[in-house]
Each structure stands twice: as structure tokens, then as C-alpha cells.
Scaffold this active site. Sequence first.
Site, PDB file in Angstrom:
ATOM      1  N   CYS A 117      16.078  85.552  67.554  1.00 18.09           N
ATOM      2  CA  CYS A 117      17.468  85.851  67.208  1.00 18.09           C
ATOM      3  C   CYS A 117      17.850  85.309  65.832  1.00 18.09           C
ATOM      4  O   CYS A 117      17.405  85.868  64.837  1.00 18.09           O
ATOM      5  CB  CYS A 117      18.404  85.375  68.315  1.00 18.09           C
ATOM      6  SG  CYS A 117      19.990  86.219  68.254  1.00 18.09           S
ATOM      7  N   HIS A 177      16.415  86.243  74.014  1.00 13.98           N
ATOM      8  CA  HIS A 177      16.557  84.883  74.540  1.00 13.98           C
ATOM      9  C   HIS A 177      16.236  84.936  76.033  1.00 13.98           C
ATOM     10  O   HIS A 177      15.774  85.928  76.547  1.00 13.98           O
ATOM     11  CB  HIS A 177      18.015  84.414  74.418  1.00 13.98           C
ATOM     12  CG  HIS A 177      18.552  84.308  73.047  1.00 13.98           C
ATOM     13  ND1 HIS A 177      18.271  83.251  72.221  1.00 13.98           N
ATOM     14  CD2 HIS A 177      19.409  85.099  72.367  1.00 13.98           C
ATOM     15  CE1 HIS A 177      18.947  83.392  71.086  1.00 13.98           C
ATOM     16  NE2 HIS A 177      19.635  84.509  71.140  1.00 13.98           N
ATOM     17  N   ARG A 210      29.749  92.546  69.381  1.00 14.08           N
ATOM     18  CA  ARG A 210      28.438  91.911  69.404  1.00 14.08           C
ATOM     19  C   ARG A 210      27.559  92.695  70.377  1.00 14.08           C
ATOM     20  O   ARG A 210      28.033  93.340  71.309  1.00 14.08           O
ATOM     21  CB  ARG A 210      28.559  90.456  69.886  1.00 14.08           C
ATOM     22  CG  ARG A 210      29.380  89.571  68.964  1.00 14.08           C
ATOM     23  CD  ARG A 210      29.417  88.141  69.492  1.00 14.08           C
ATOM     24  NE  ARG A 210      28.099  87.515  69.443  1.00 14.08           N
ATOM     25  CZ  ARG A 210      27.568  86.960  68.354  1.00 14.08           C
ATOM     26  NH1 ARG A 210      28.248  86.962  67.226  1.00 14.08           N
ATOM     27  NH2 ARG A 210      26.376  86.412  68.388  1.00 14.08           N
TER      28      ARG A 210
HETATM   29  N1  GLN Z   1      24.164  84.204  64.485  1.00 12.60           N
HETATM   30  C1  GLN Z   1      23.364  85.354  64.740  1.00 12.60           C
HETATM   31  C2  GLN Z   1      24.158  86.589  65.138  1.00 12.60           C
HETATM   32  O1  GLN Z   1      25.200  86.492  65.745  1.00 12.60           O
HETATM   33  C3  GLN Z   1      22.288  85.027  65.764  1.00 12.60           C
HETATM   34  C4  GLN Z   1      22.866  84.678  67.108  1.00 12.60           C
HETATM   35  C5  GLN Z   1      21.848  84.138  68.051  1.00 12.60           C
HETATM   36  O2  GLN Z   1      20.868  83.496  67.649  1.00 12.60           O
HETATM   37  N2  GLN Z   1      22.080  84.351  69.342  1.00 12.60           N
HETATM   38  O3  GLN Z   1      23.729  87.681  64.870  1.00 12.60           O
END
Ligand code: GLN
Length: 251
Positions: free
Chosen positions: A92, A204, A126
Site C-alpha cells: 500500500c 493488507h 477511497r
Molecule cells: N496513504 C496511502 C493512500 O491513502 C496509502 C494508505 C495505506 O497504506 N493504507 O493511498
Amino acid sequence: MRVCALYPDLLNIYADRGNLLVLERRCAWRGLSFELRTSSLGDGLDGELHDLYYLGGGQDRDQQLCAEDLIATKADALRQAAARGAVVLGVCGGYQLLGHSYSLGEEQIAGVGLLDLHTVREPGPRLIGNVAIEATGLAAARGGAAARGAAARHVLAGFENHGGRTSLGAGQQPLGRVLAGHGNDGRSGYEGAVSGNVIGTYLHGPLLPKNVWFADWLIATALGIGAADLAALPDELEAATHADAVRVAGA
Ligand code: GLN
């Protein structure tokens, strides 16, 4: 098996540290020695010393701190490690930092450029949820139709939550094809990226407890042996965990 975790104190969202525990345990169960070192803000990094370099995920703010430090103090060593065939795994936020850049509005965070990709924080929701992919890229990166066929049977399942949308360069091999979930950008049908032994993914979960075949692939690749050369382990519980993760993703 010598592992270096980069920024484990800052890049450890969704228990990404669990990936290290799985690597450690699966080595220990086989009688393979395992050494874990860490390198965080301000620390140096030895590009010759480790078999696997690991970067977990993080919130934008922590990721930005790490990115500045990564470029200033560790990028050359990481590139040197990748060039000699060490495994580099980014999850990620760590995955995004392996690319060229991560743009958030006016700001642009530079990455180390080991993977040919750019990430942009576009307006819009998101990309969140359970995800499953067919990991076609691992063997494809090494060529060979037979290997590609074997890899196609391998499914990775996990959980994604990222605001960034990642676009791959024209020649960049994705890690796999999305079976269920969003993947790199919610549009392309691709998830992750792989170049040689450098691998990035949005998964994840953490990733490795749900996909121990991939943990073994990483161990074998890092040690320069075939996965079939690793002693088999009684993985009934792990297989059930994997099947559950694939099921909840809806694949
Ligand atoms: N900060 C990054 C995003 O939001 C990665 C987030 C994460 O590692 N879960 O894209």
C-alpha cells in the site's frame, strides 16, 4: 533469511507487521535462521546485507515523512539491493513509494522509482474493501508460458484501503488481475506491480497470514531456491484462512 523492515514504527497500518511474523515463523518451523533488522527515520540502510526489504503501508502524513527520509538516506541502497536480486516488498503506502511519485493535490511525494508507476490522490471515494486477485505477474515477470500457467492458479486475498490511484507505465507488469475489489485504480483491472524481485501490492490483511503460499514464494525467492525446495508445513488452518479471505472478497 535476513530481513530489513523499513519504518516499521510508521508504516504499519492494518497490522502490516504481521507479514514479518509470518516470514519469521515459517522460517523457524523449517529450521531456517531468521534475522530481522529495522531501519527508520535517519537510519542508514545496507543494500548488501539483507535478502528481503519490506515497506508496509501508512497514512498520508506518516508516508510523507518516510518518503523524504527514503529519498535522502535509503534510496540508493534500496536500488542497489534490487539490482542484485534481493526481494523488495511494498504494501500500500510502501507500494506507492516504490513507484515514481504520489501526488496529493499540489504536493508531490517522490518515490524511489523501482517500479514504473505513478499514484495520484484523485477526488472521489477511497478504494476500500476485501479484494482477491489472480497473481499472474510473478511468473510472467520471469517469462515462460508454463510458469505463467502455474502462477495463474495462485490467488491472493486481502483488504485494501487507499485514496491513491496507481497507474502503471506501459511496460510495467502488474502483480495480478483483480477478481474482486478495486486494485490499483478501480478501473484497469490490475492490482500491484512486479519487476524482477521488486513487488508492490495494495493488499493488507495483513497479506501473508492470508496467503502463506506467497510467504513461501518470498522466502524461496529471497534465498535463491525454488518454493518446492522448502519443507512442506501442515497448513490446514492457513488454507482455511485463505479460503475464507477469498470467500469474503466475493471471488
Ligand atoms: N496513504 C496511502 C493512500 O491513502 C496509502 C494508505 C495505506 O497504506 N493504507 O493511498
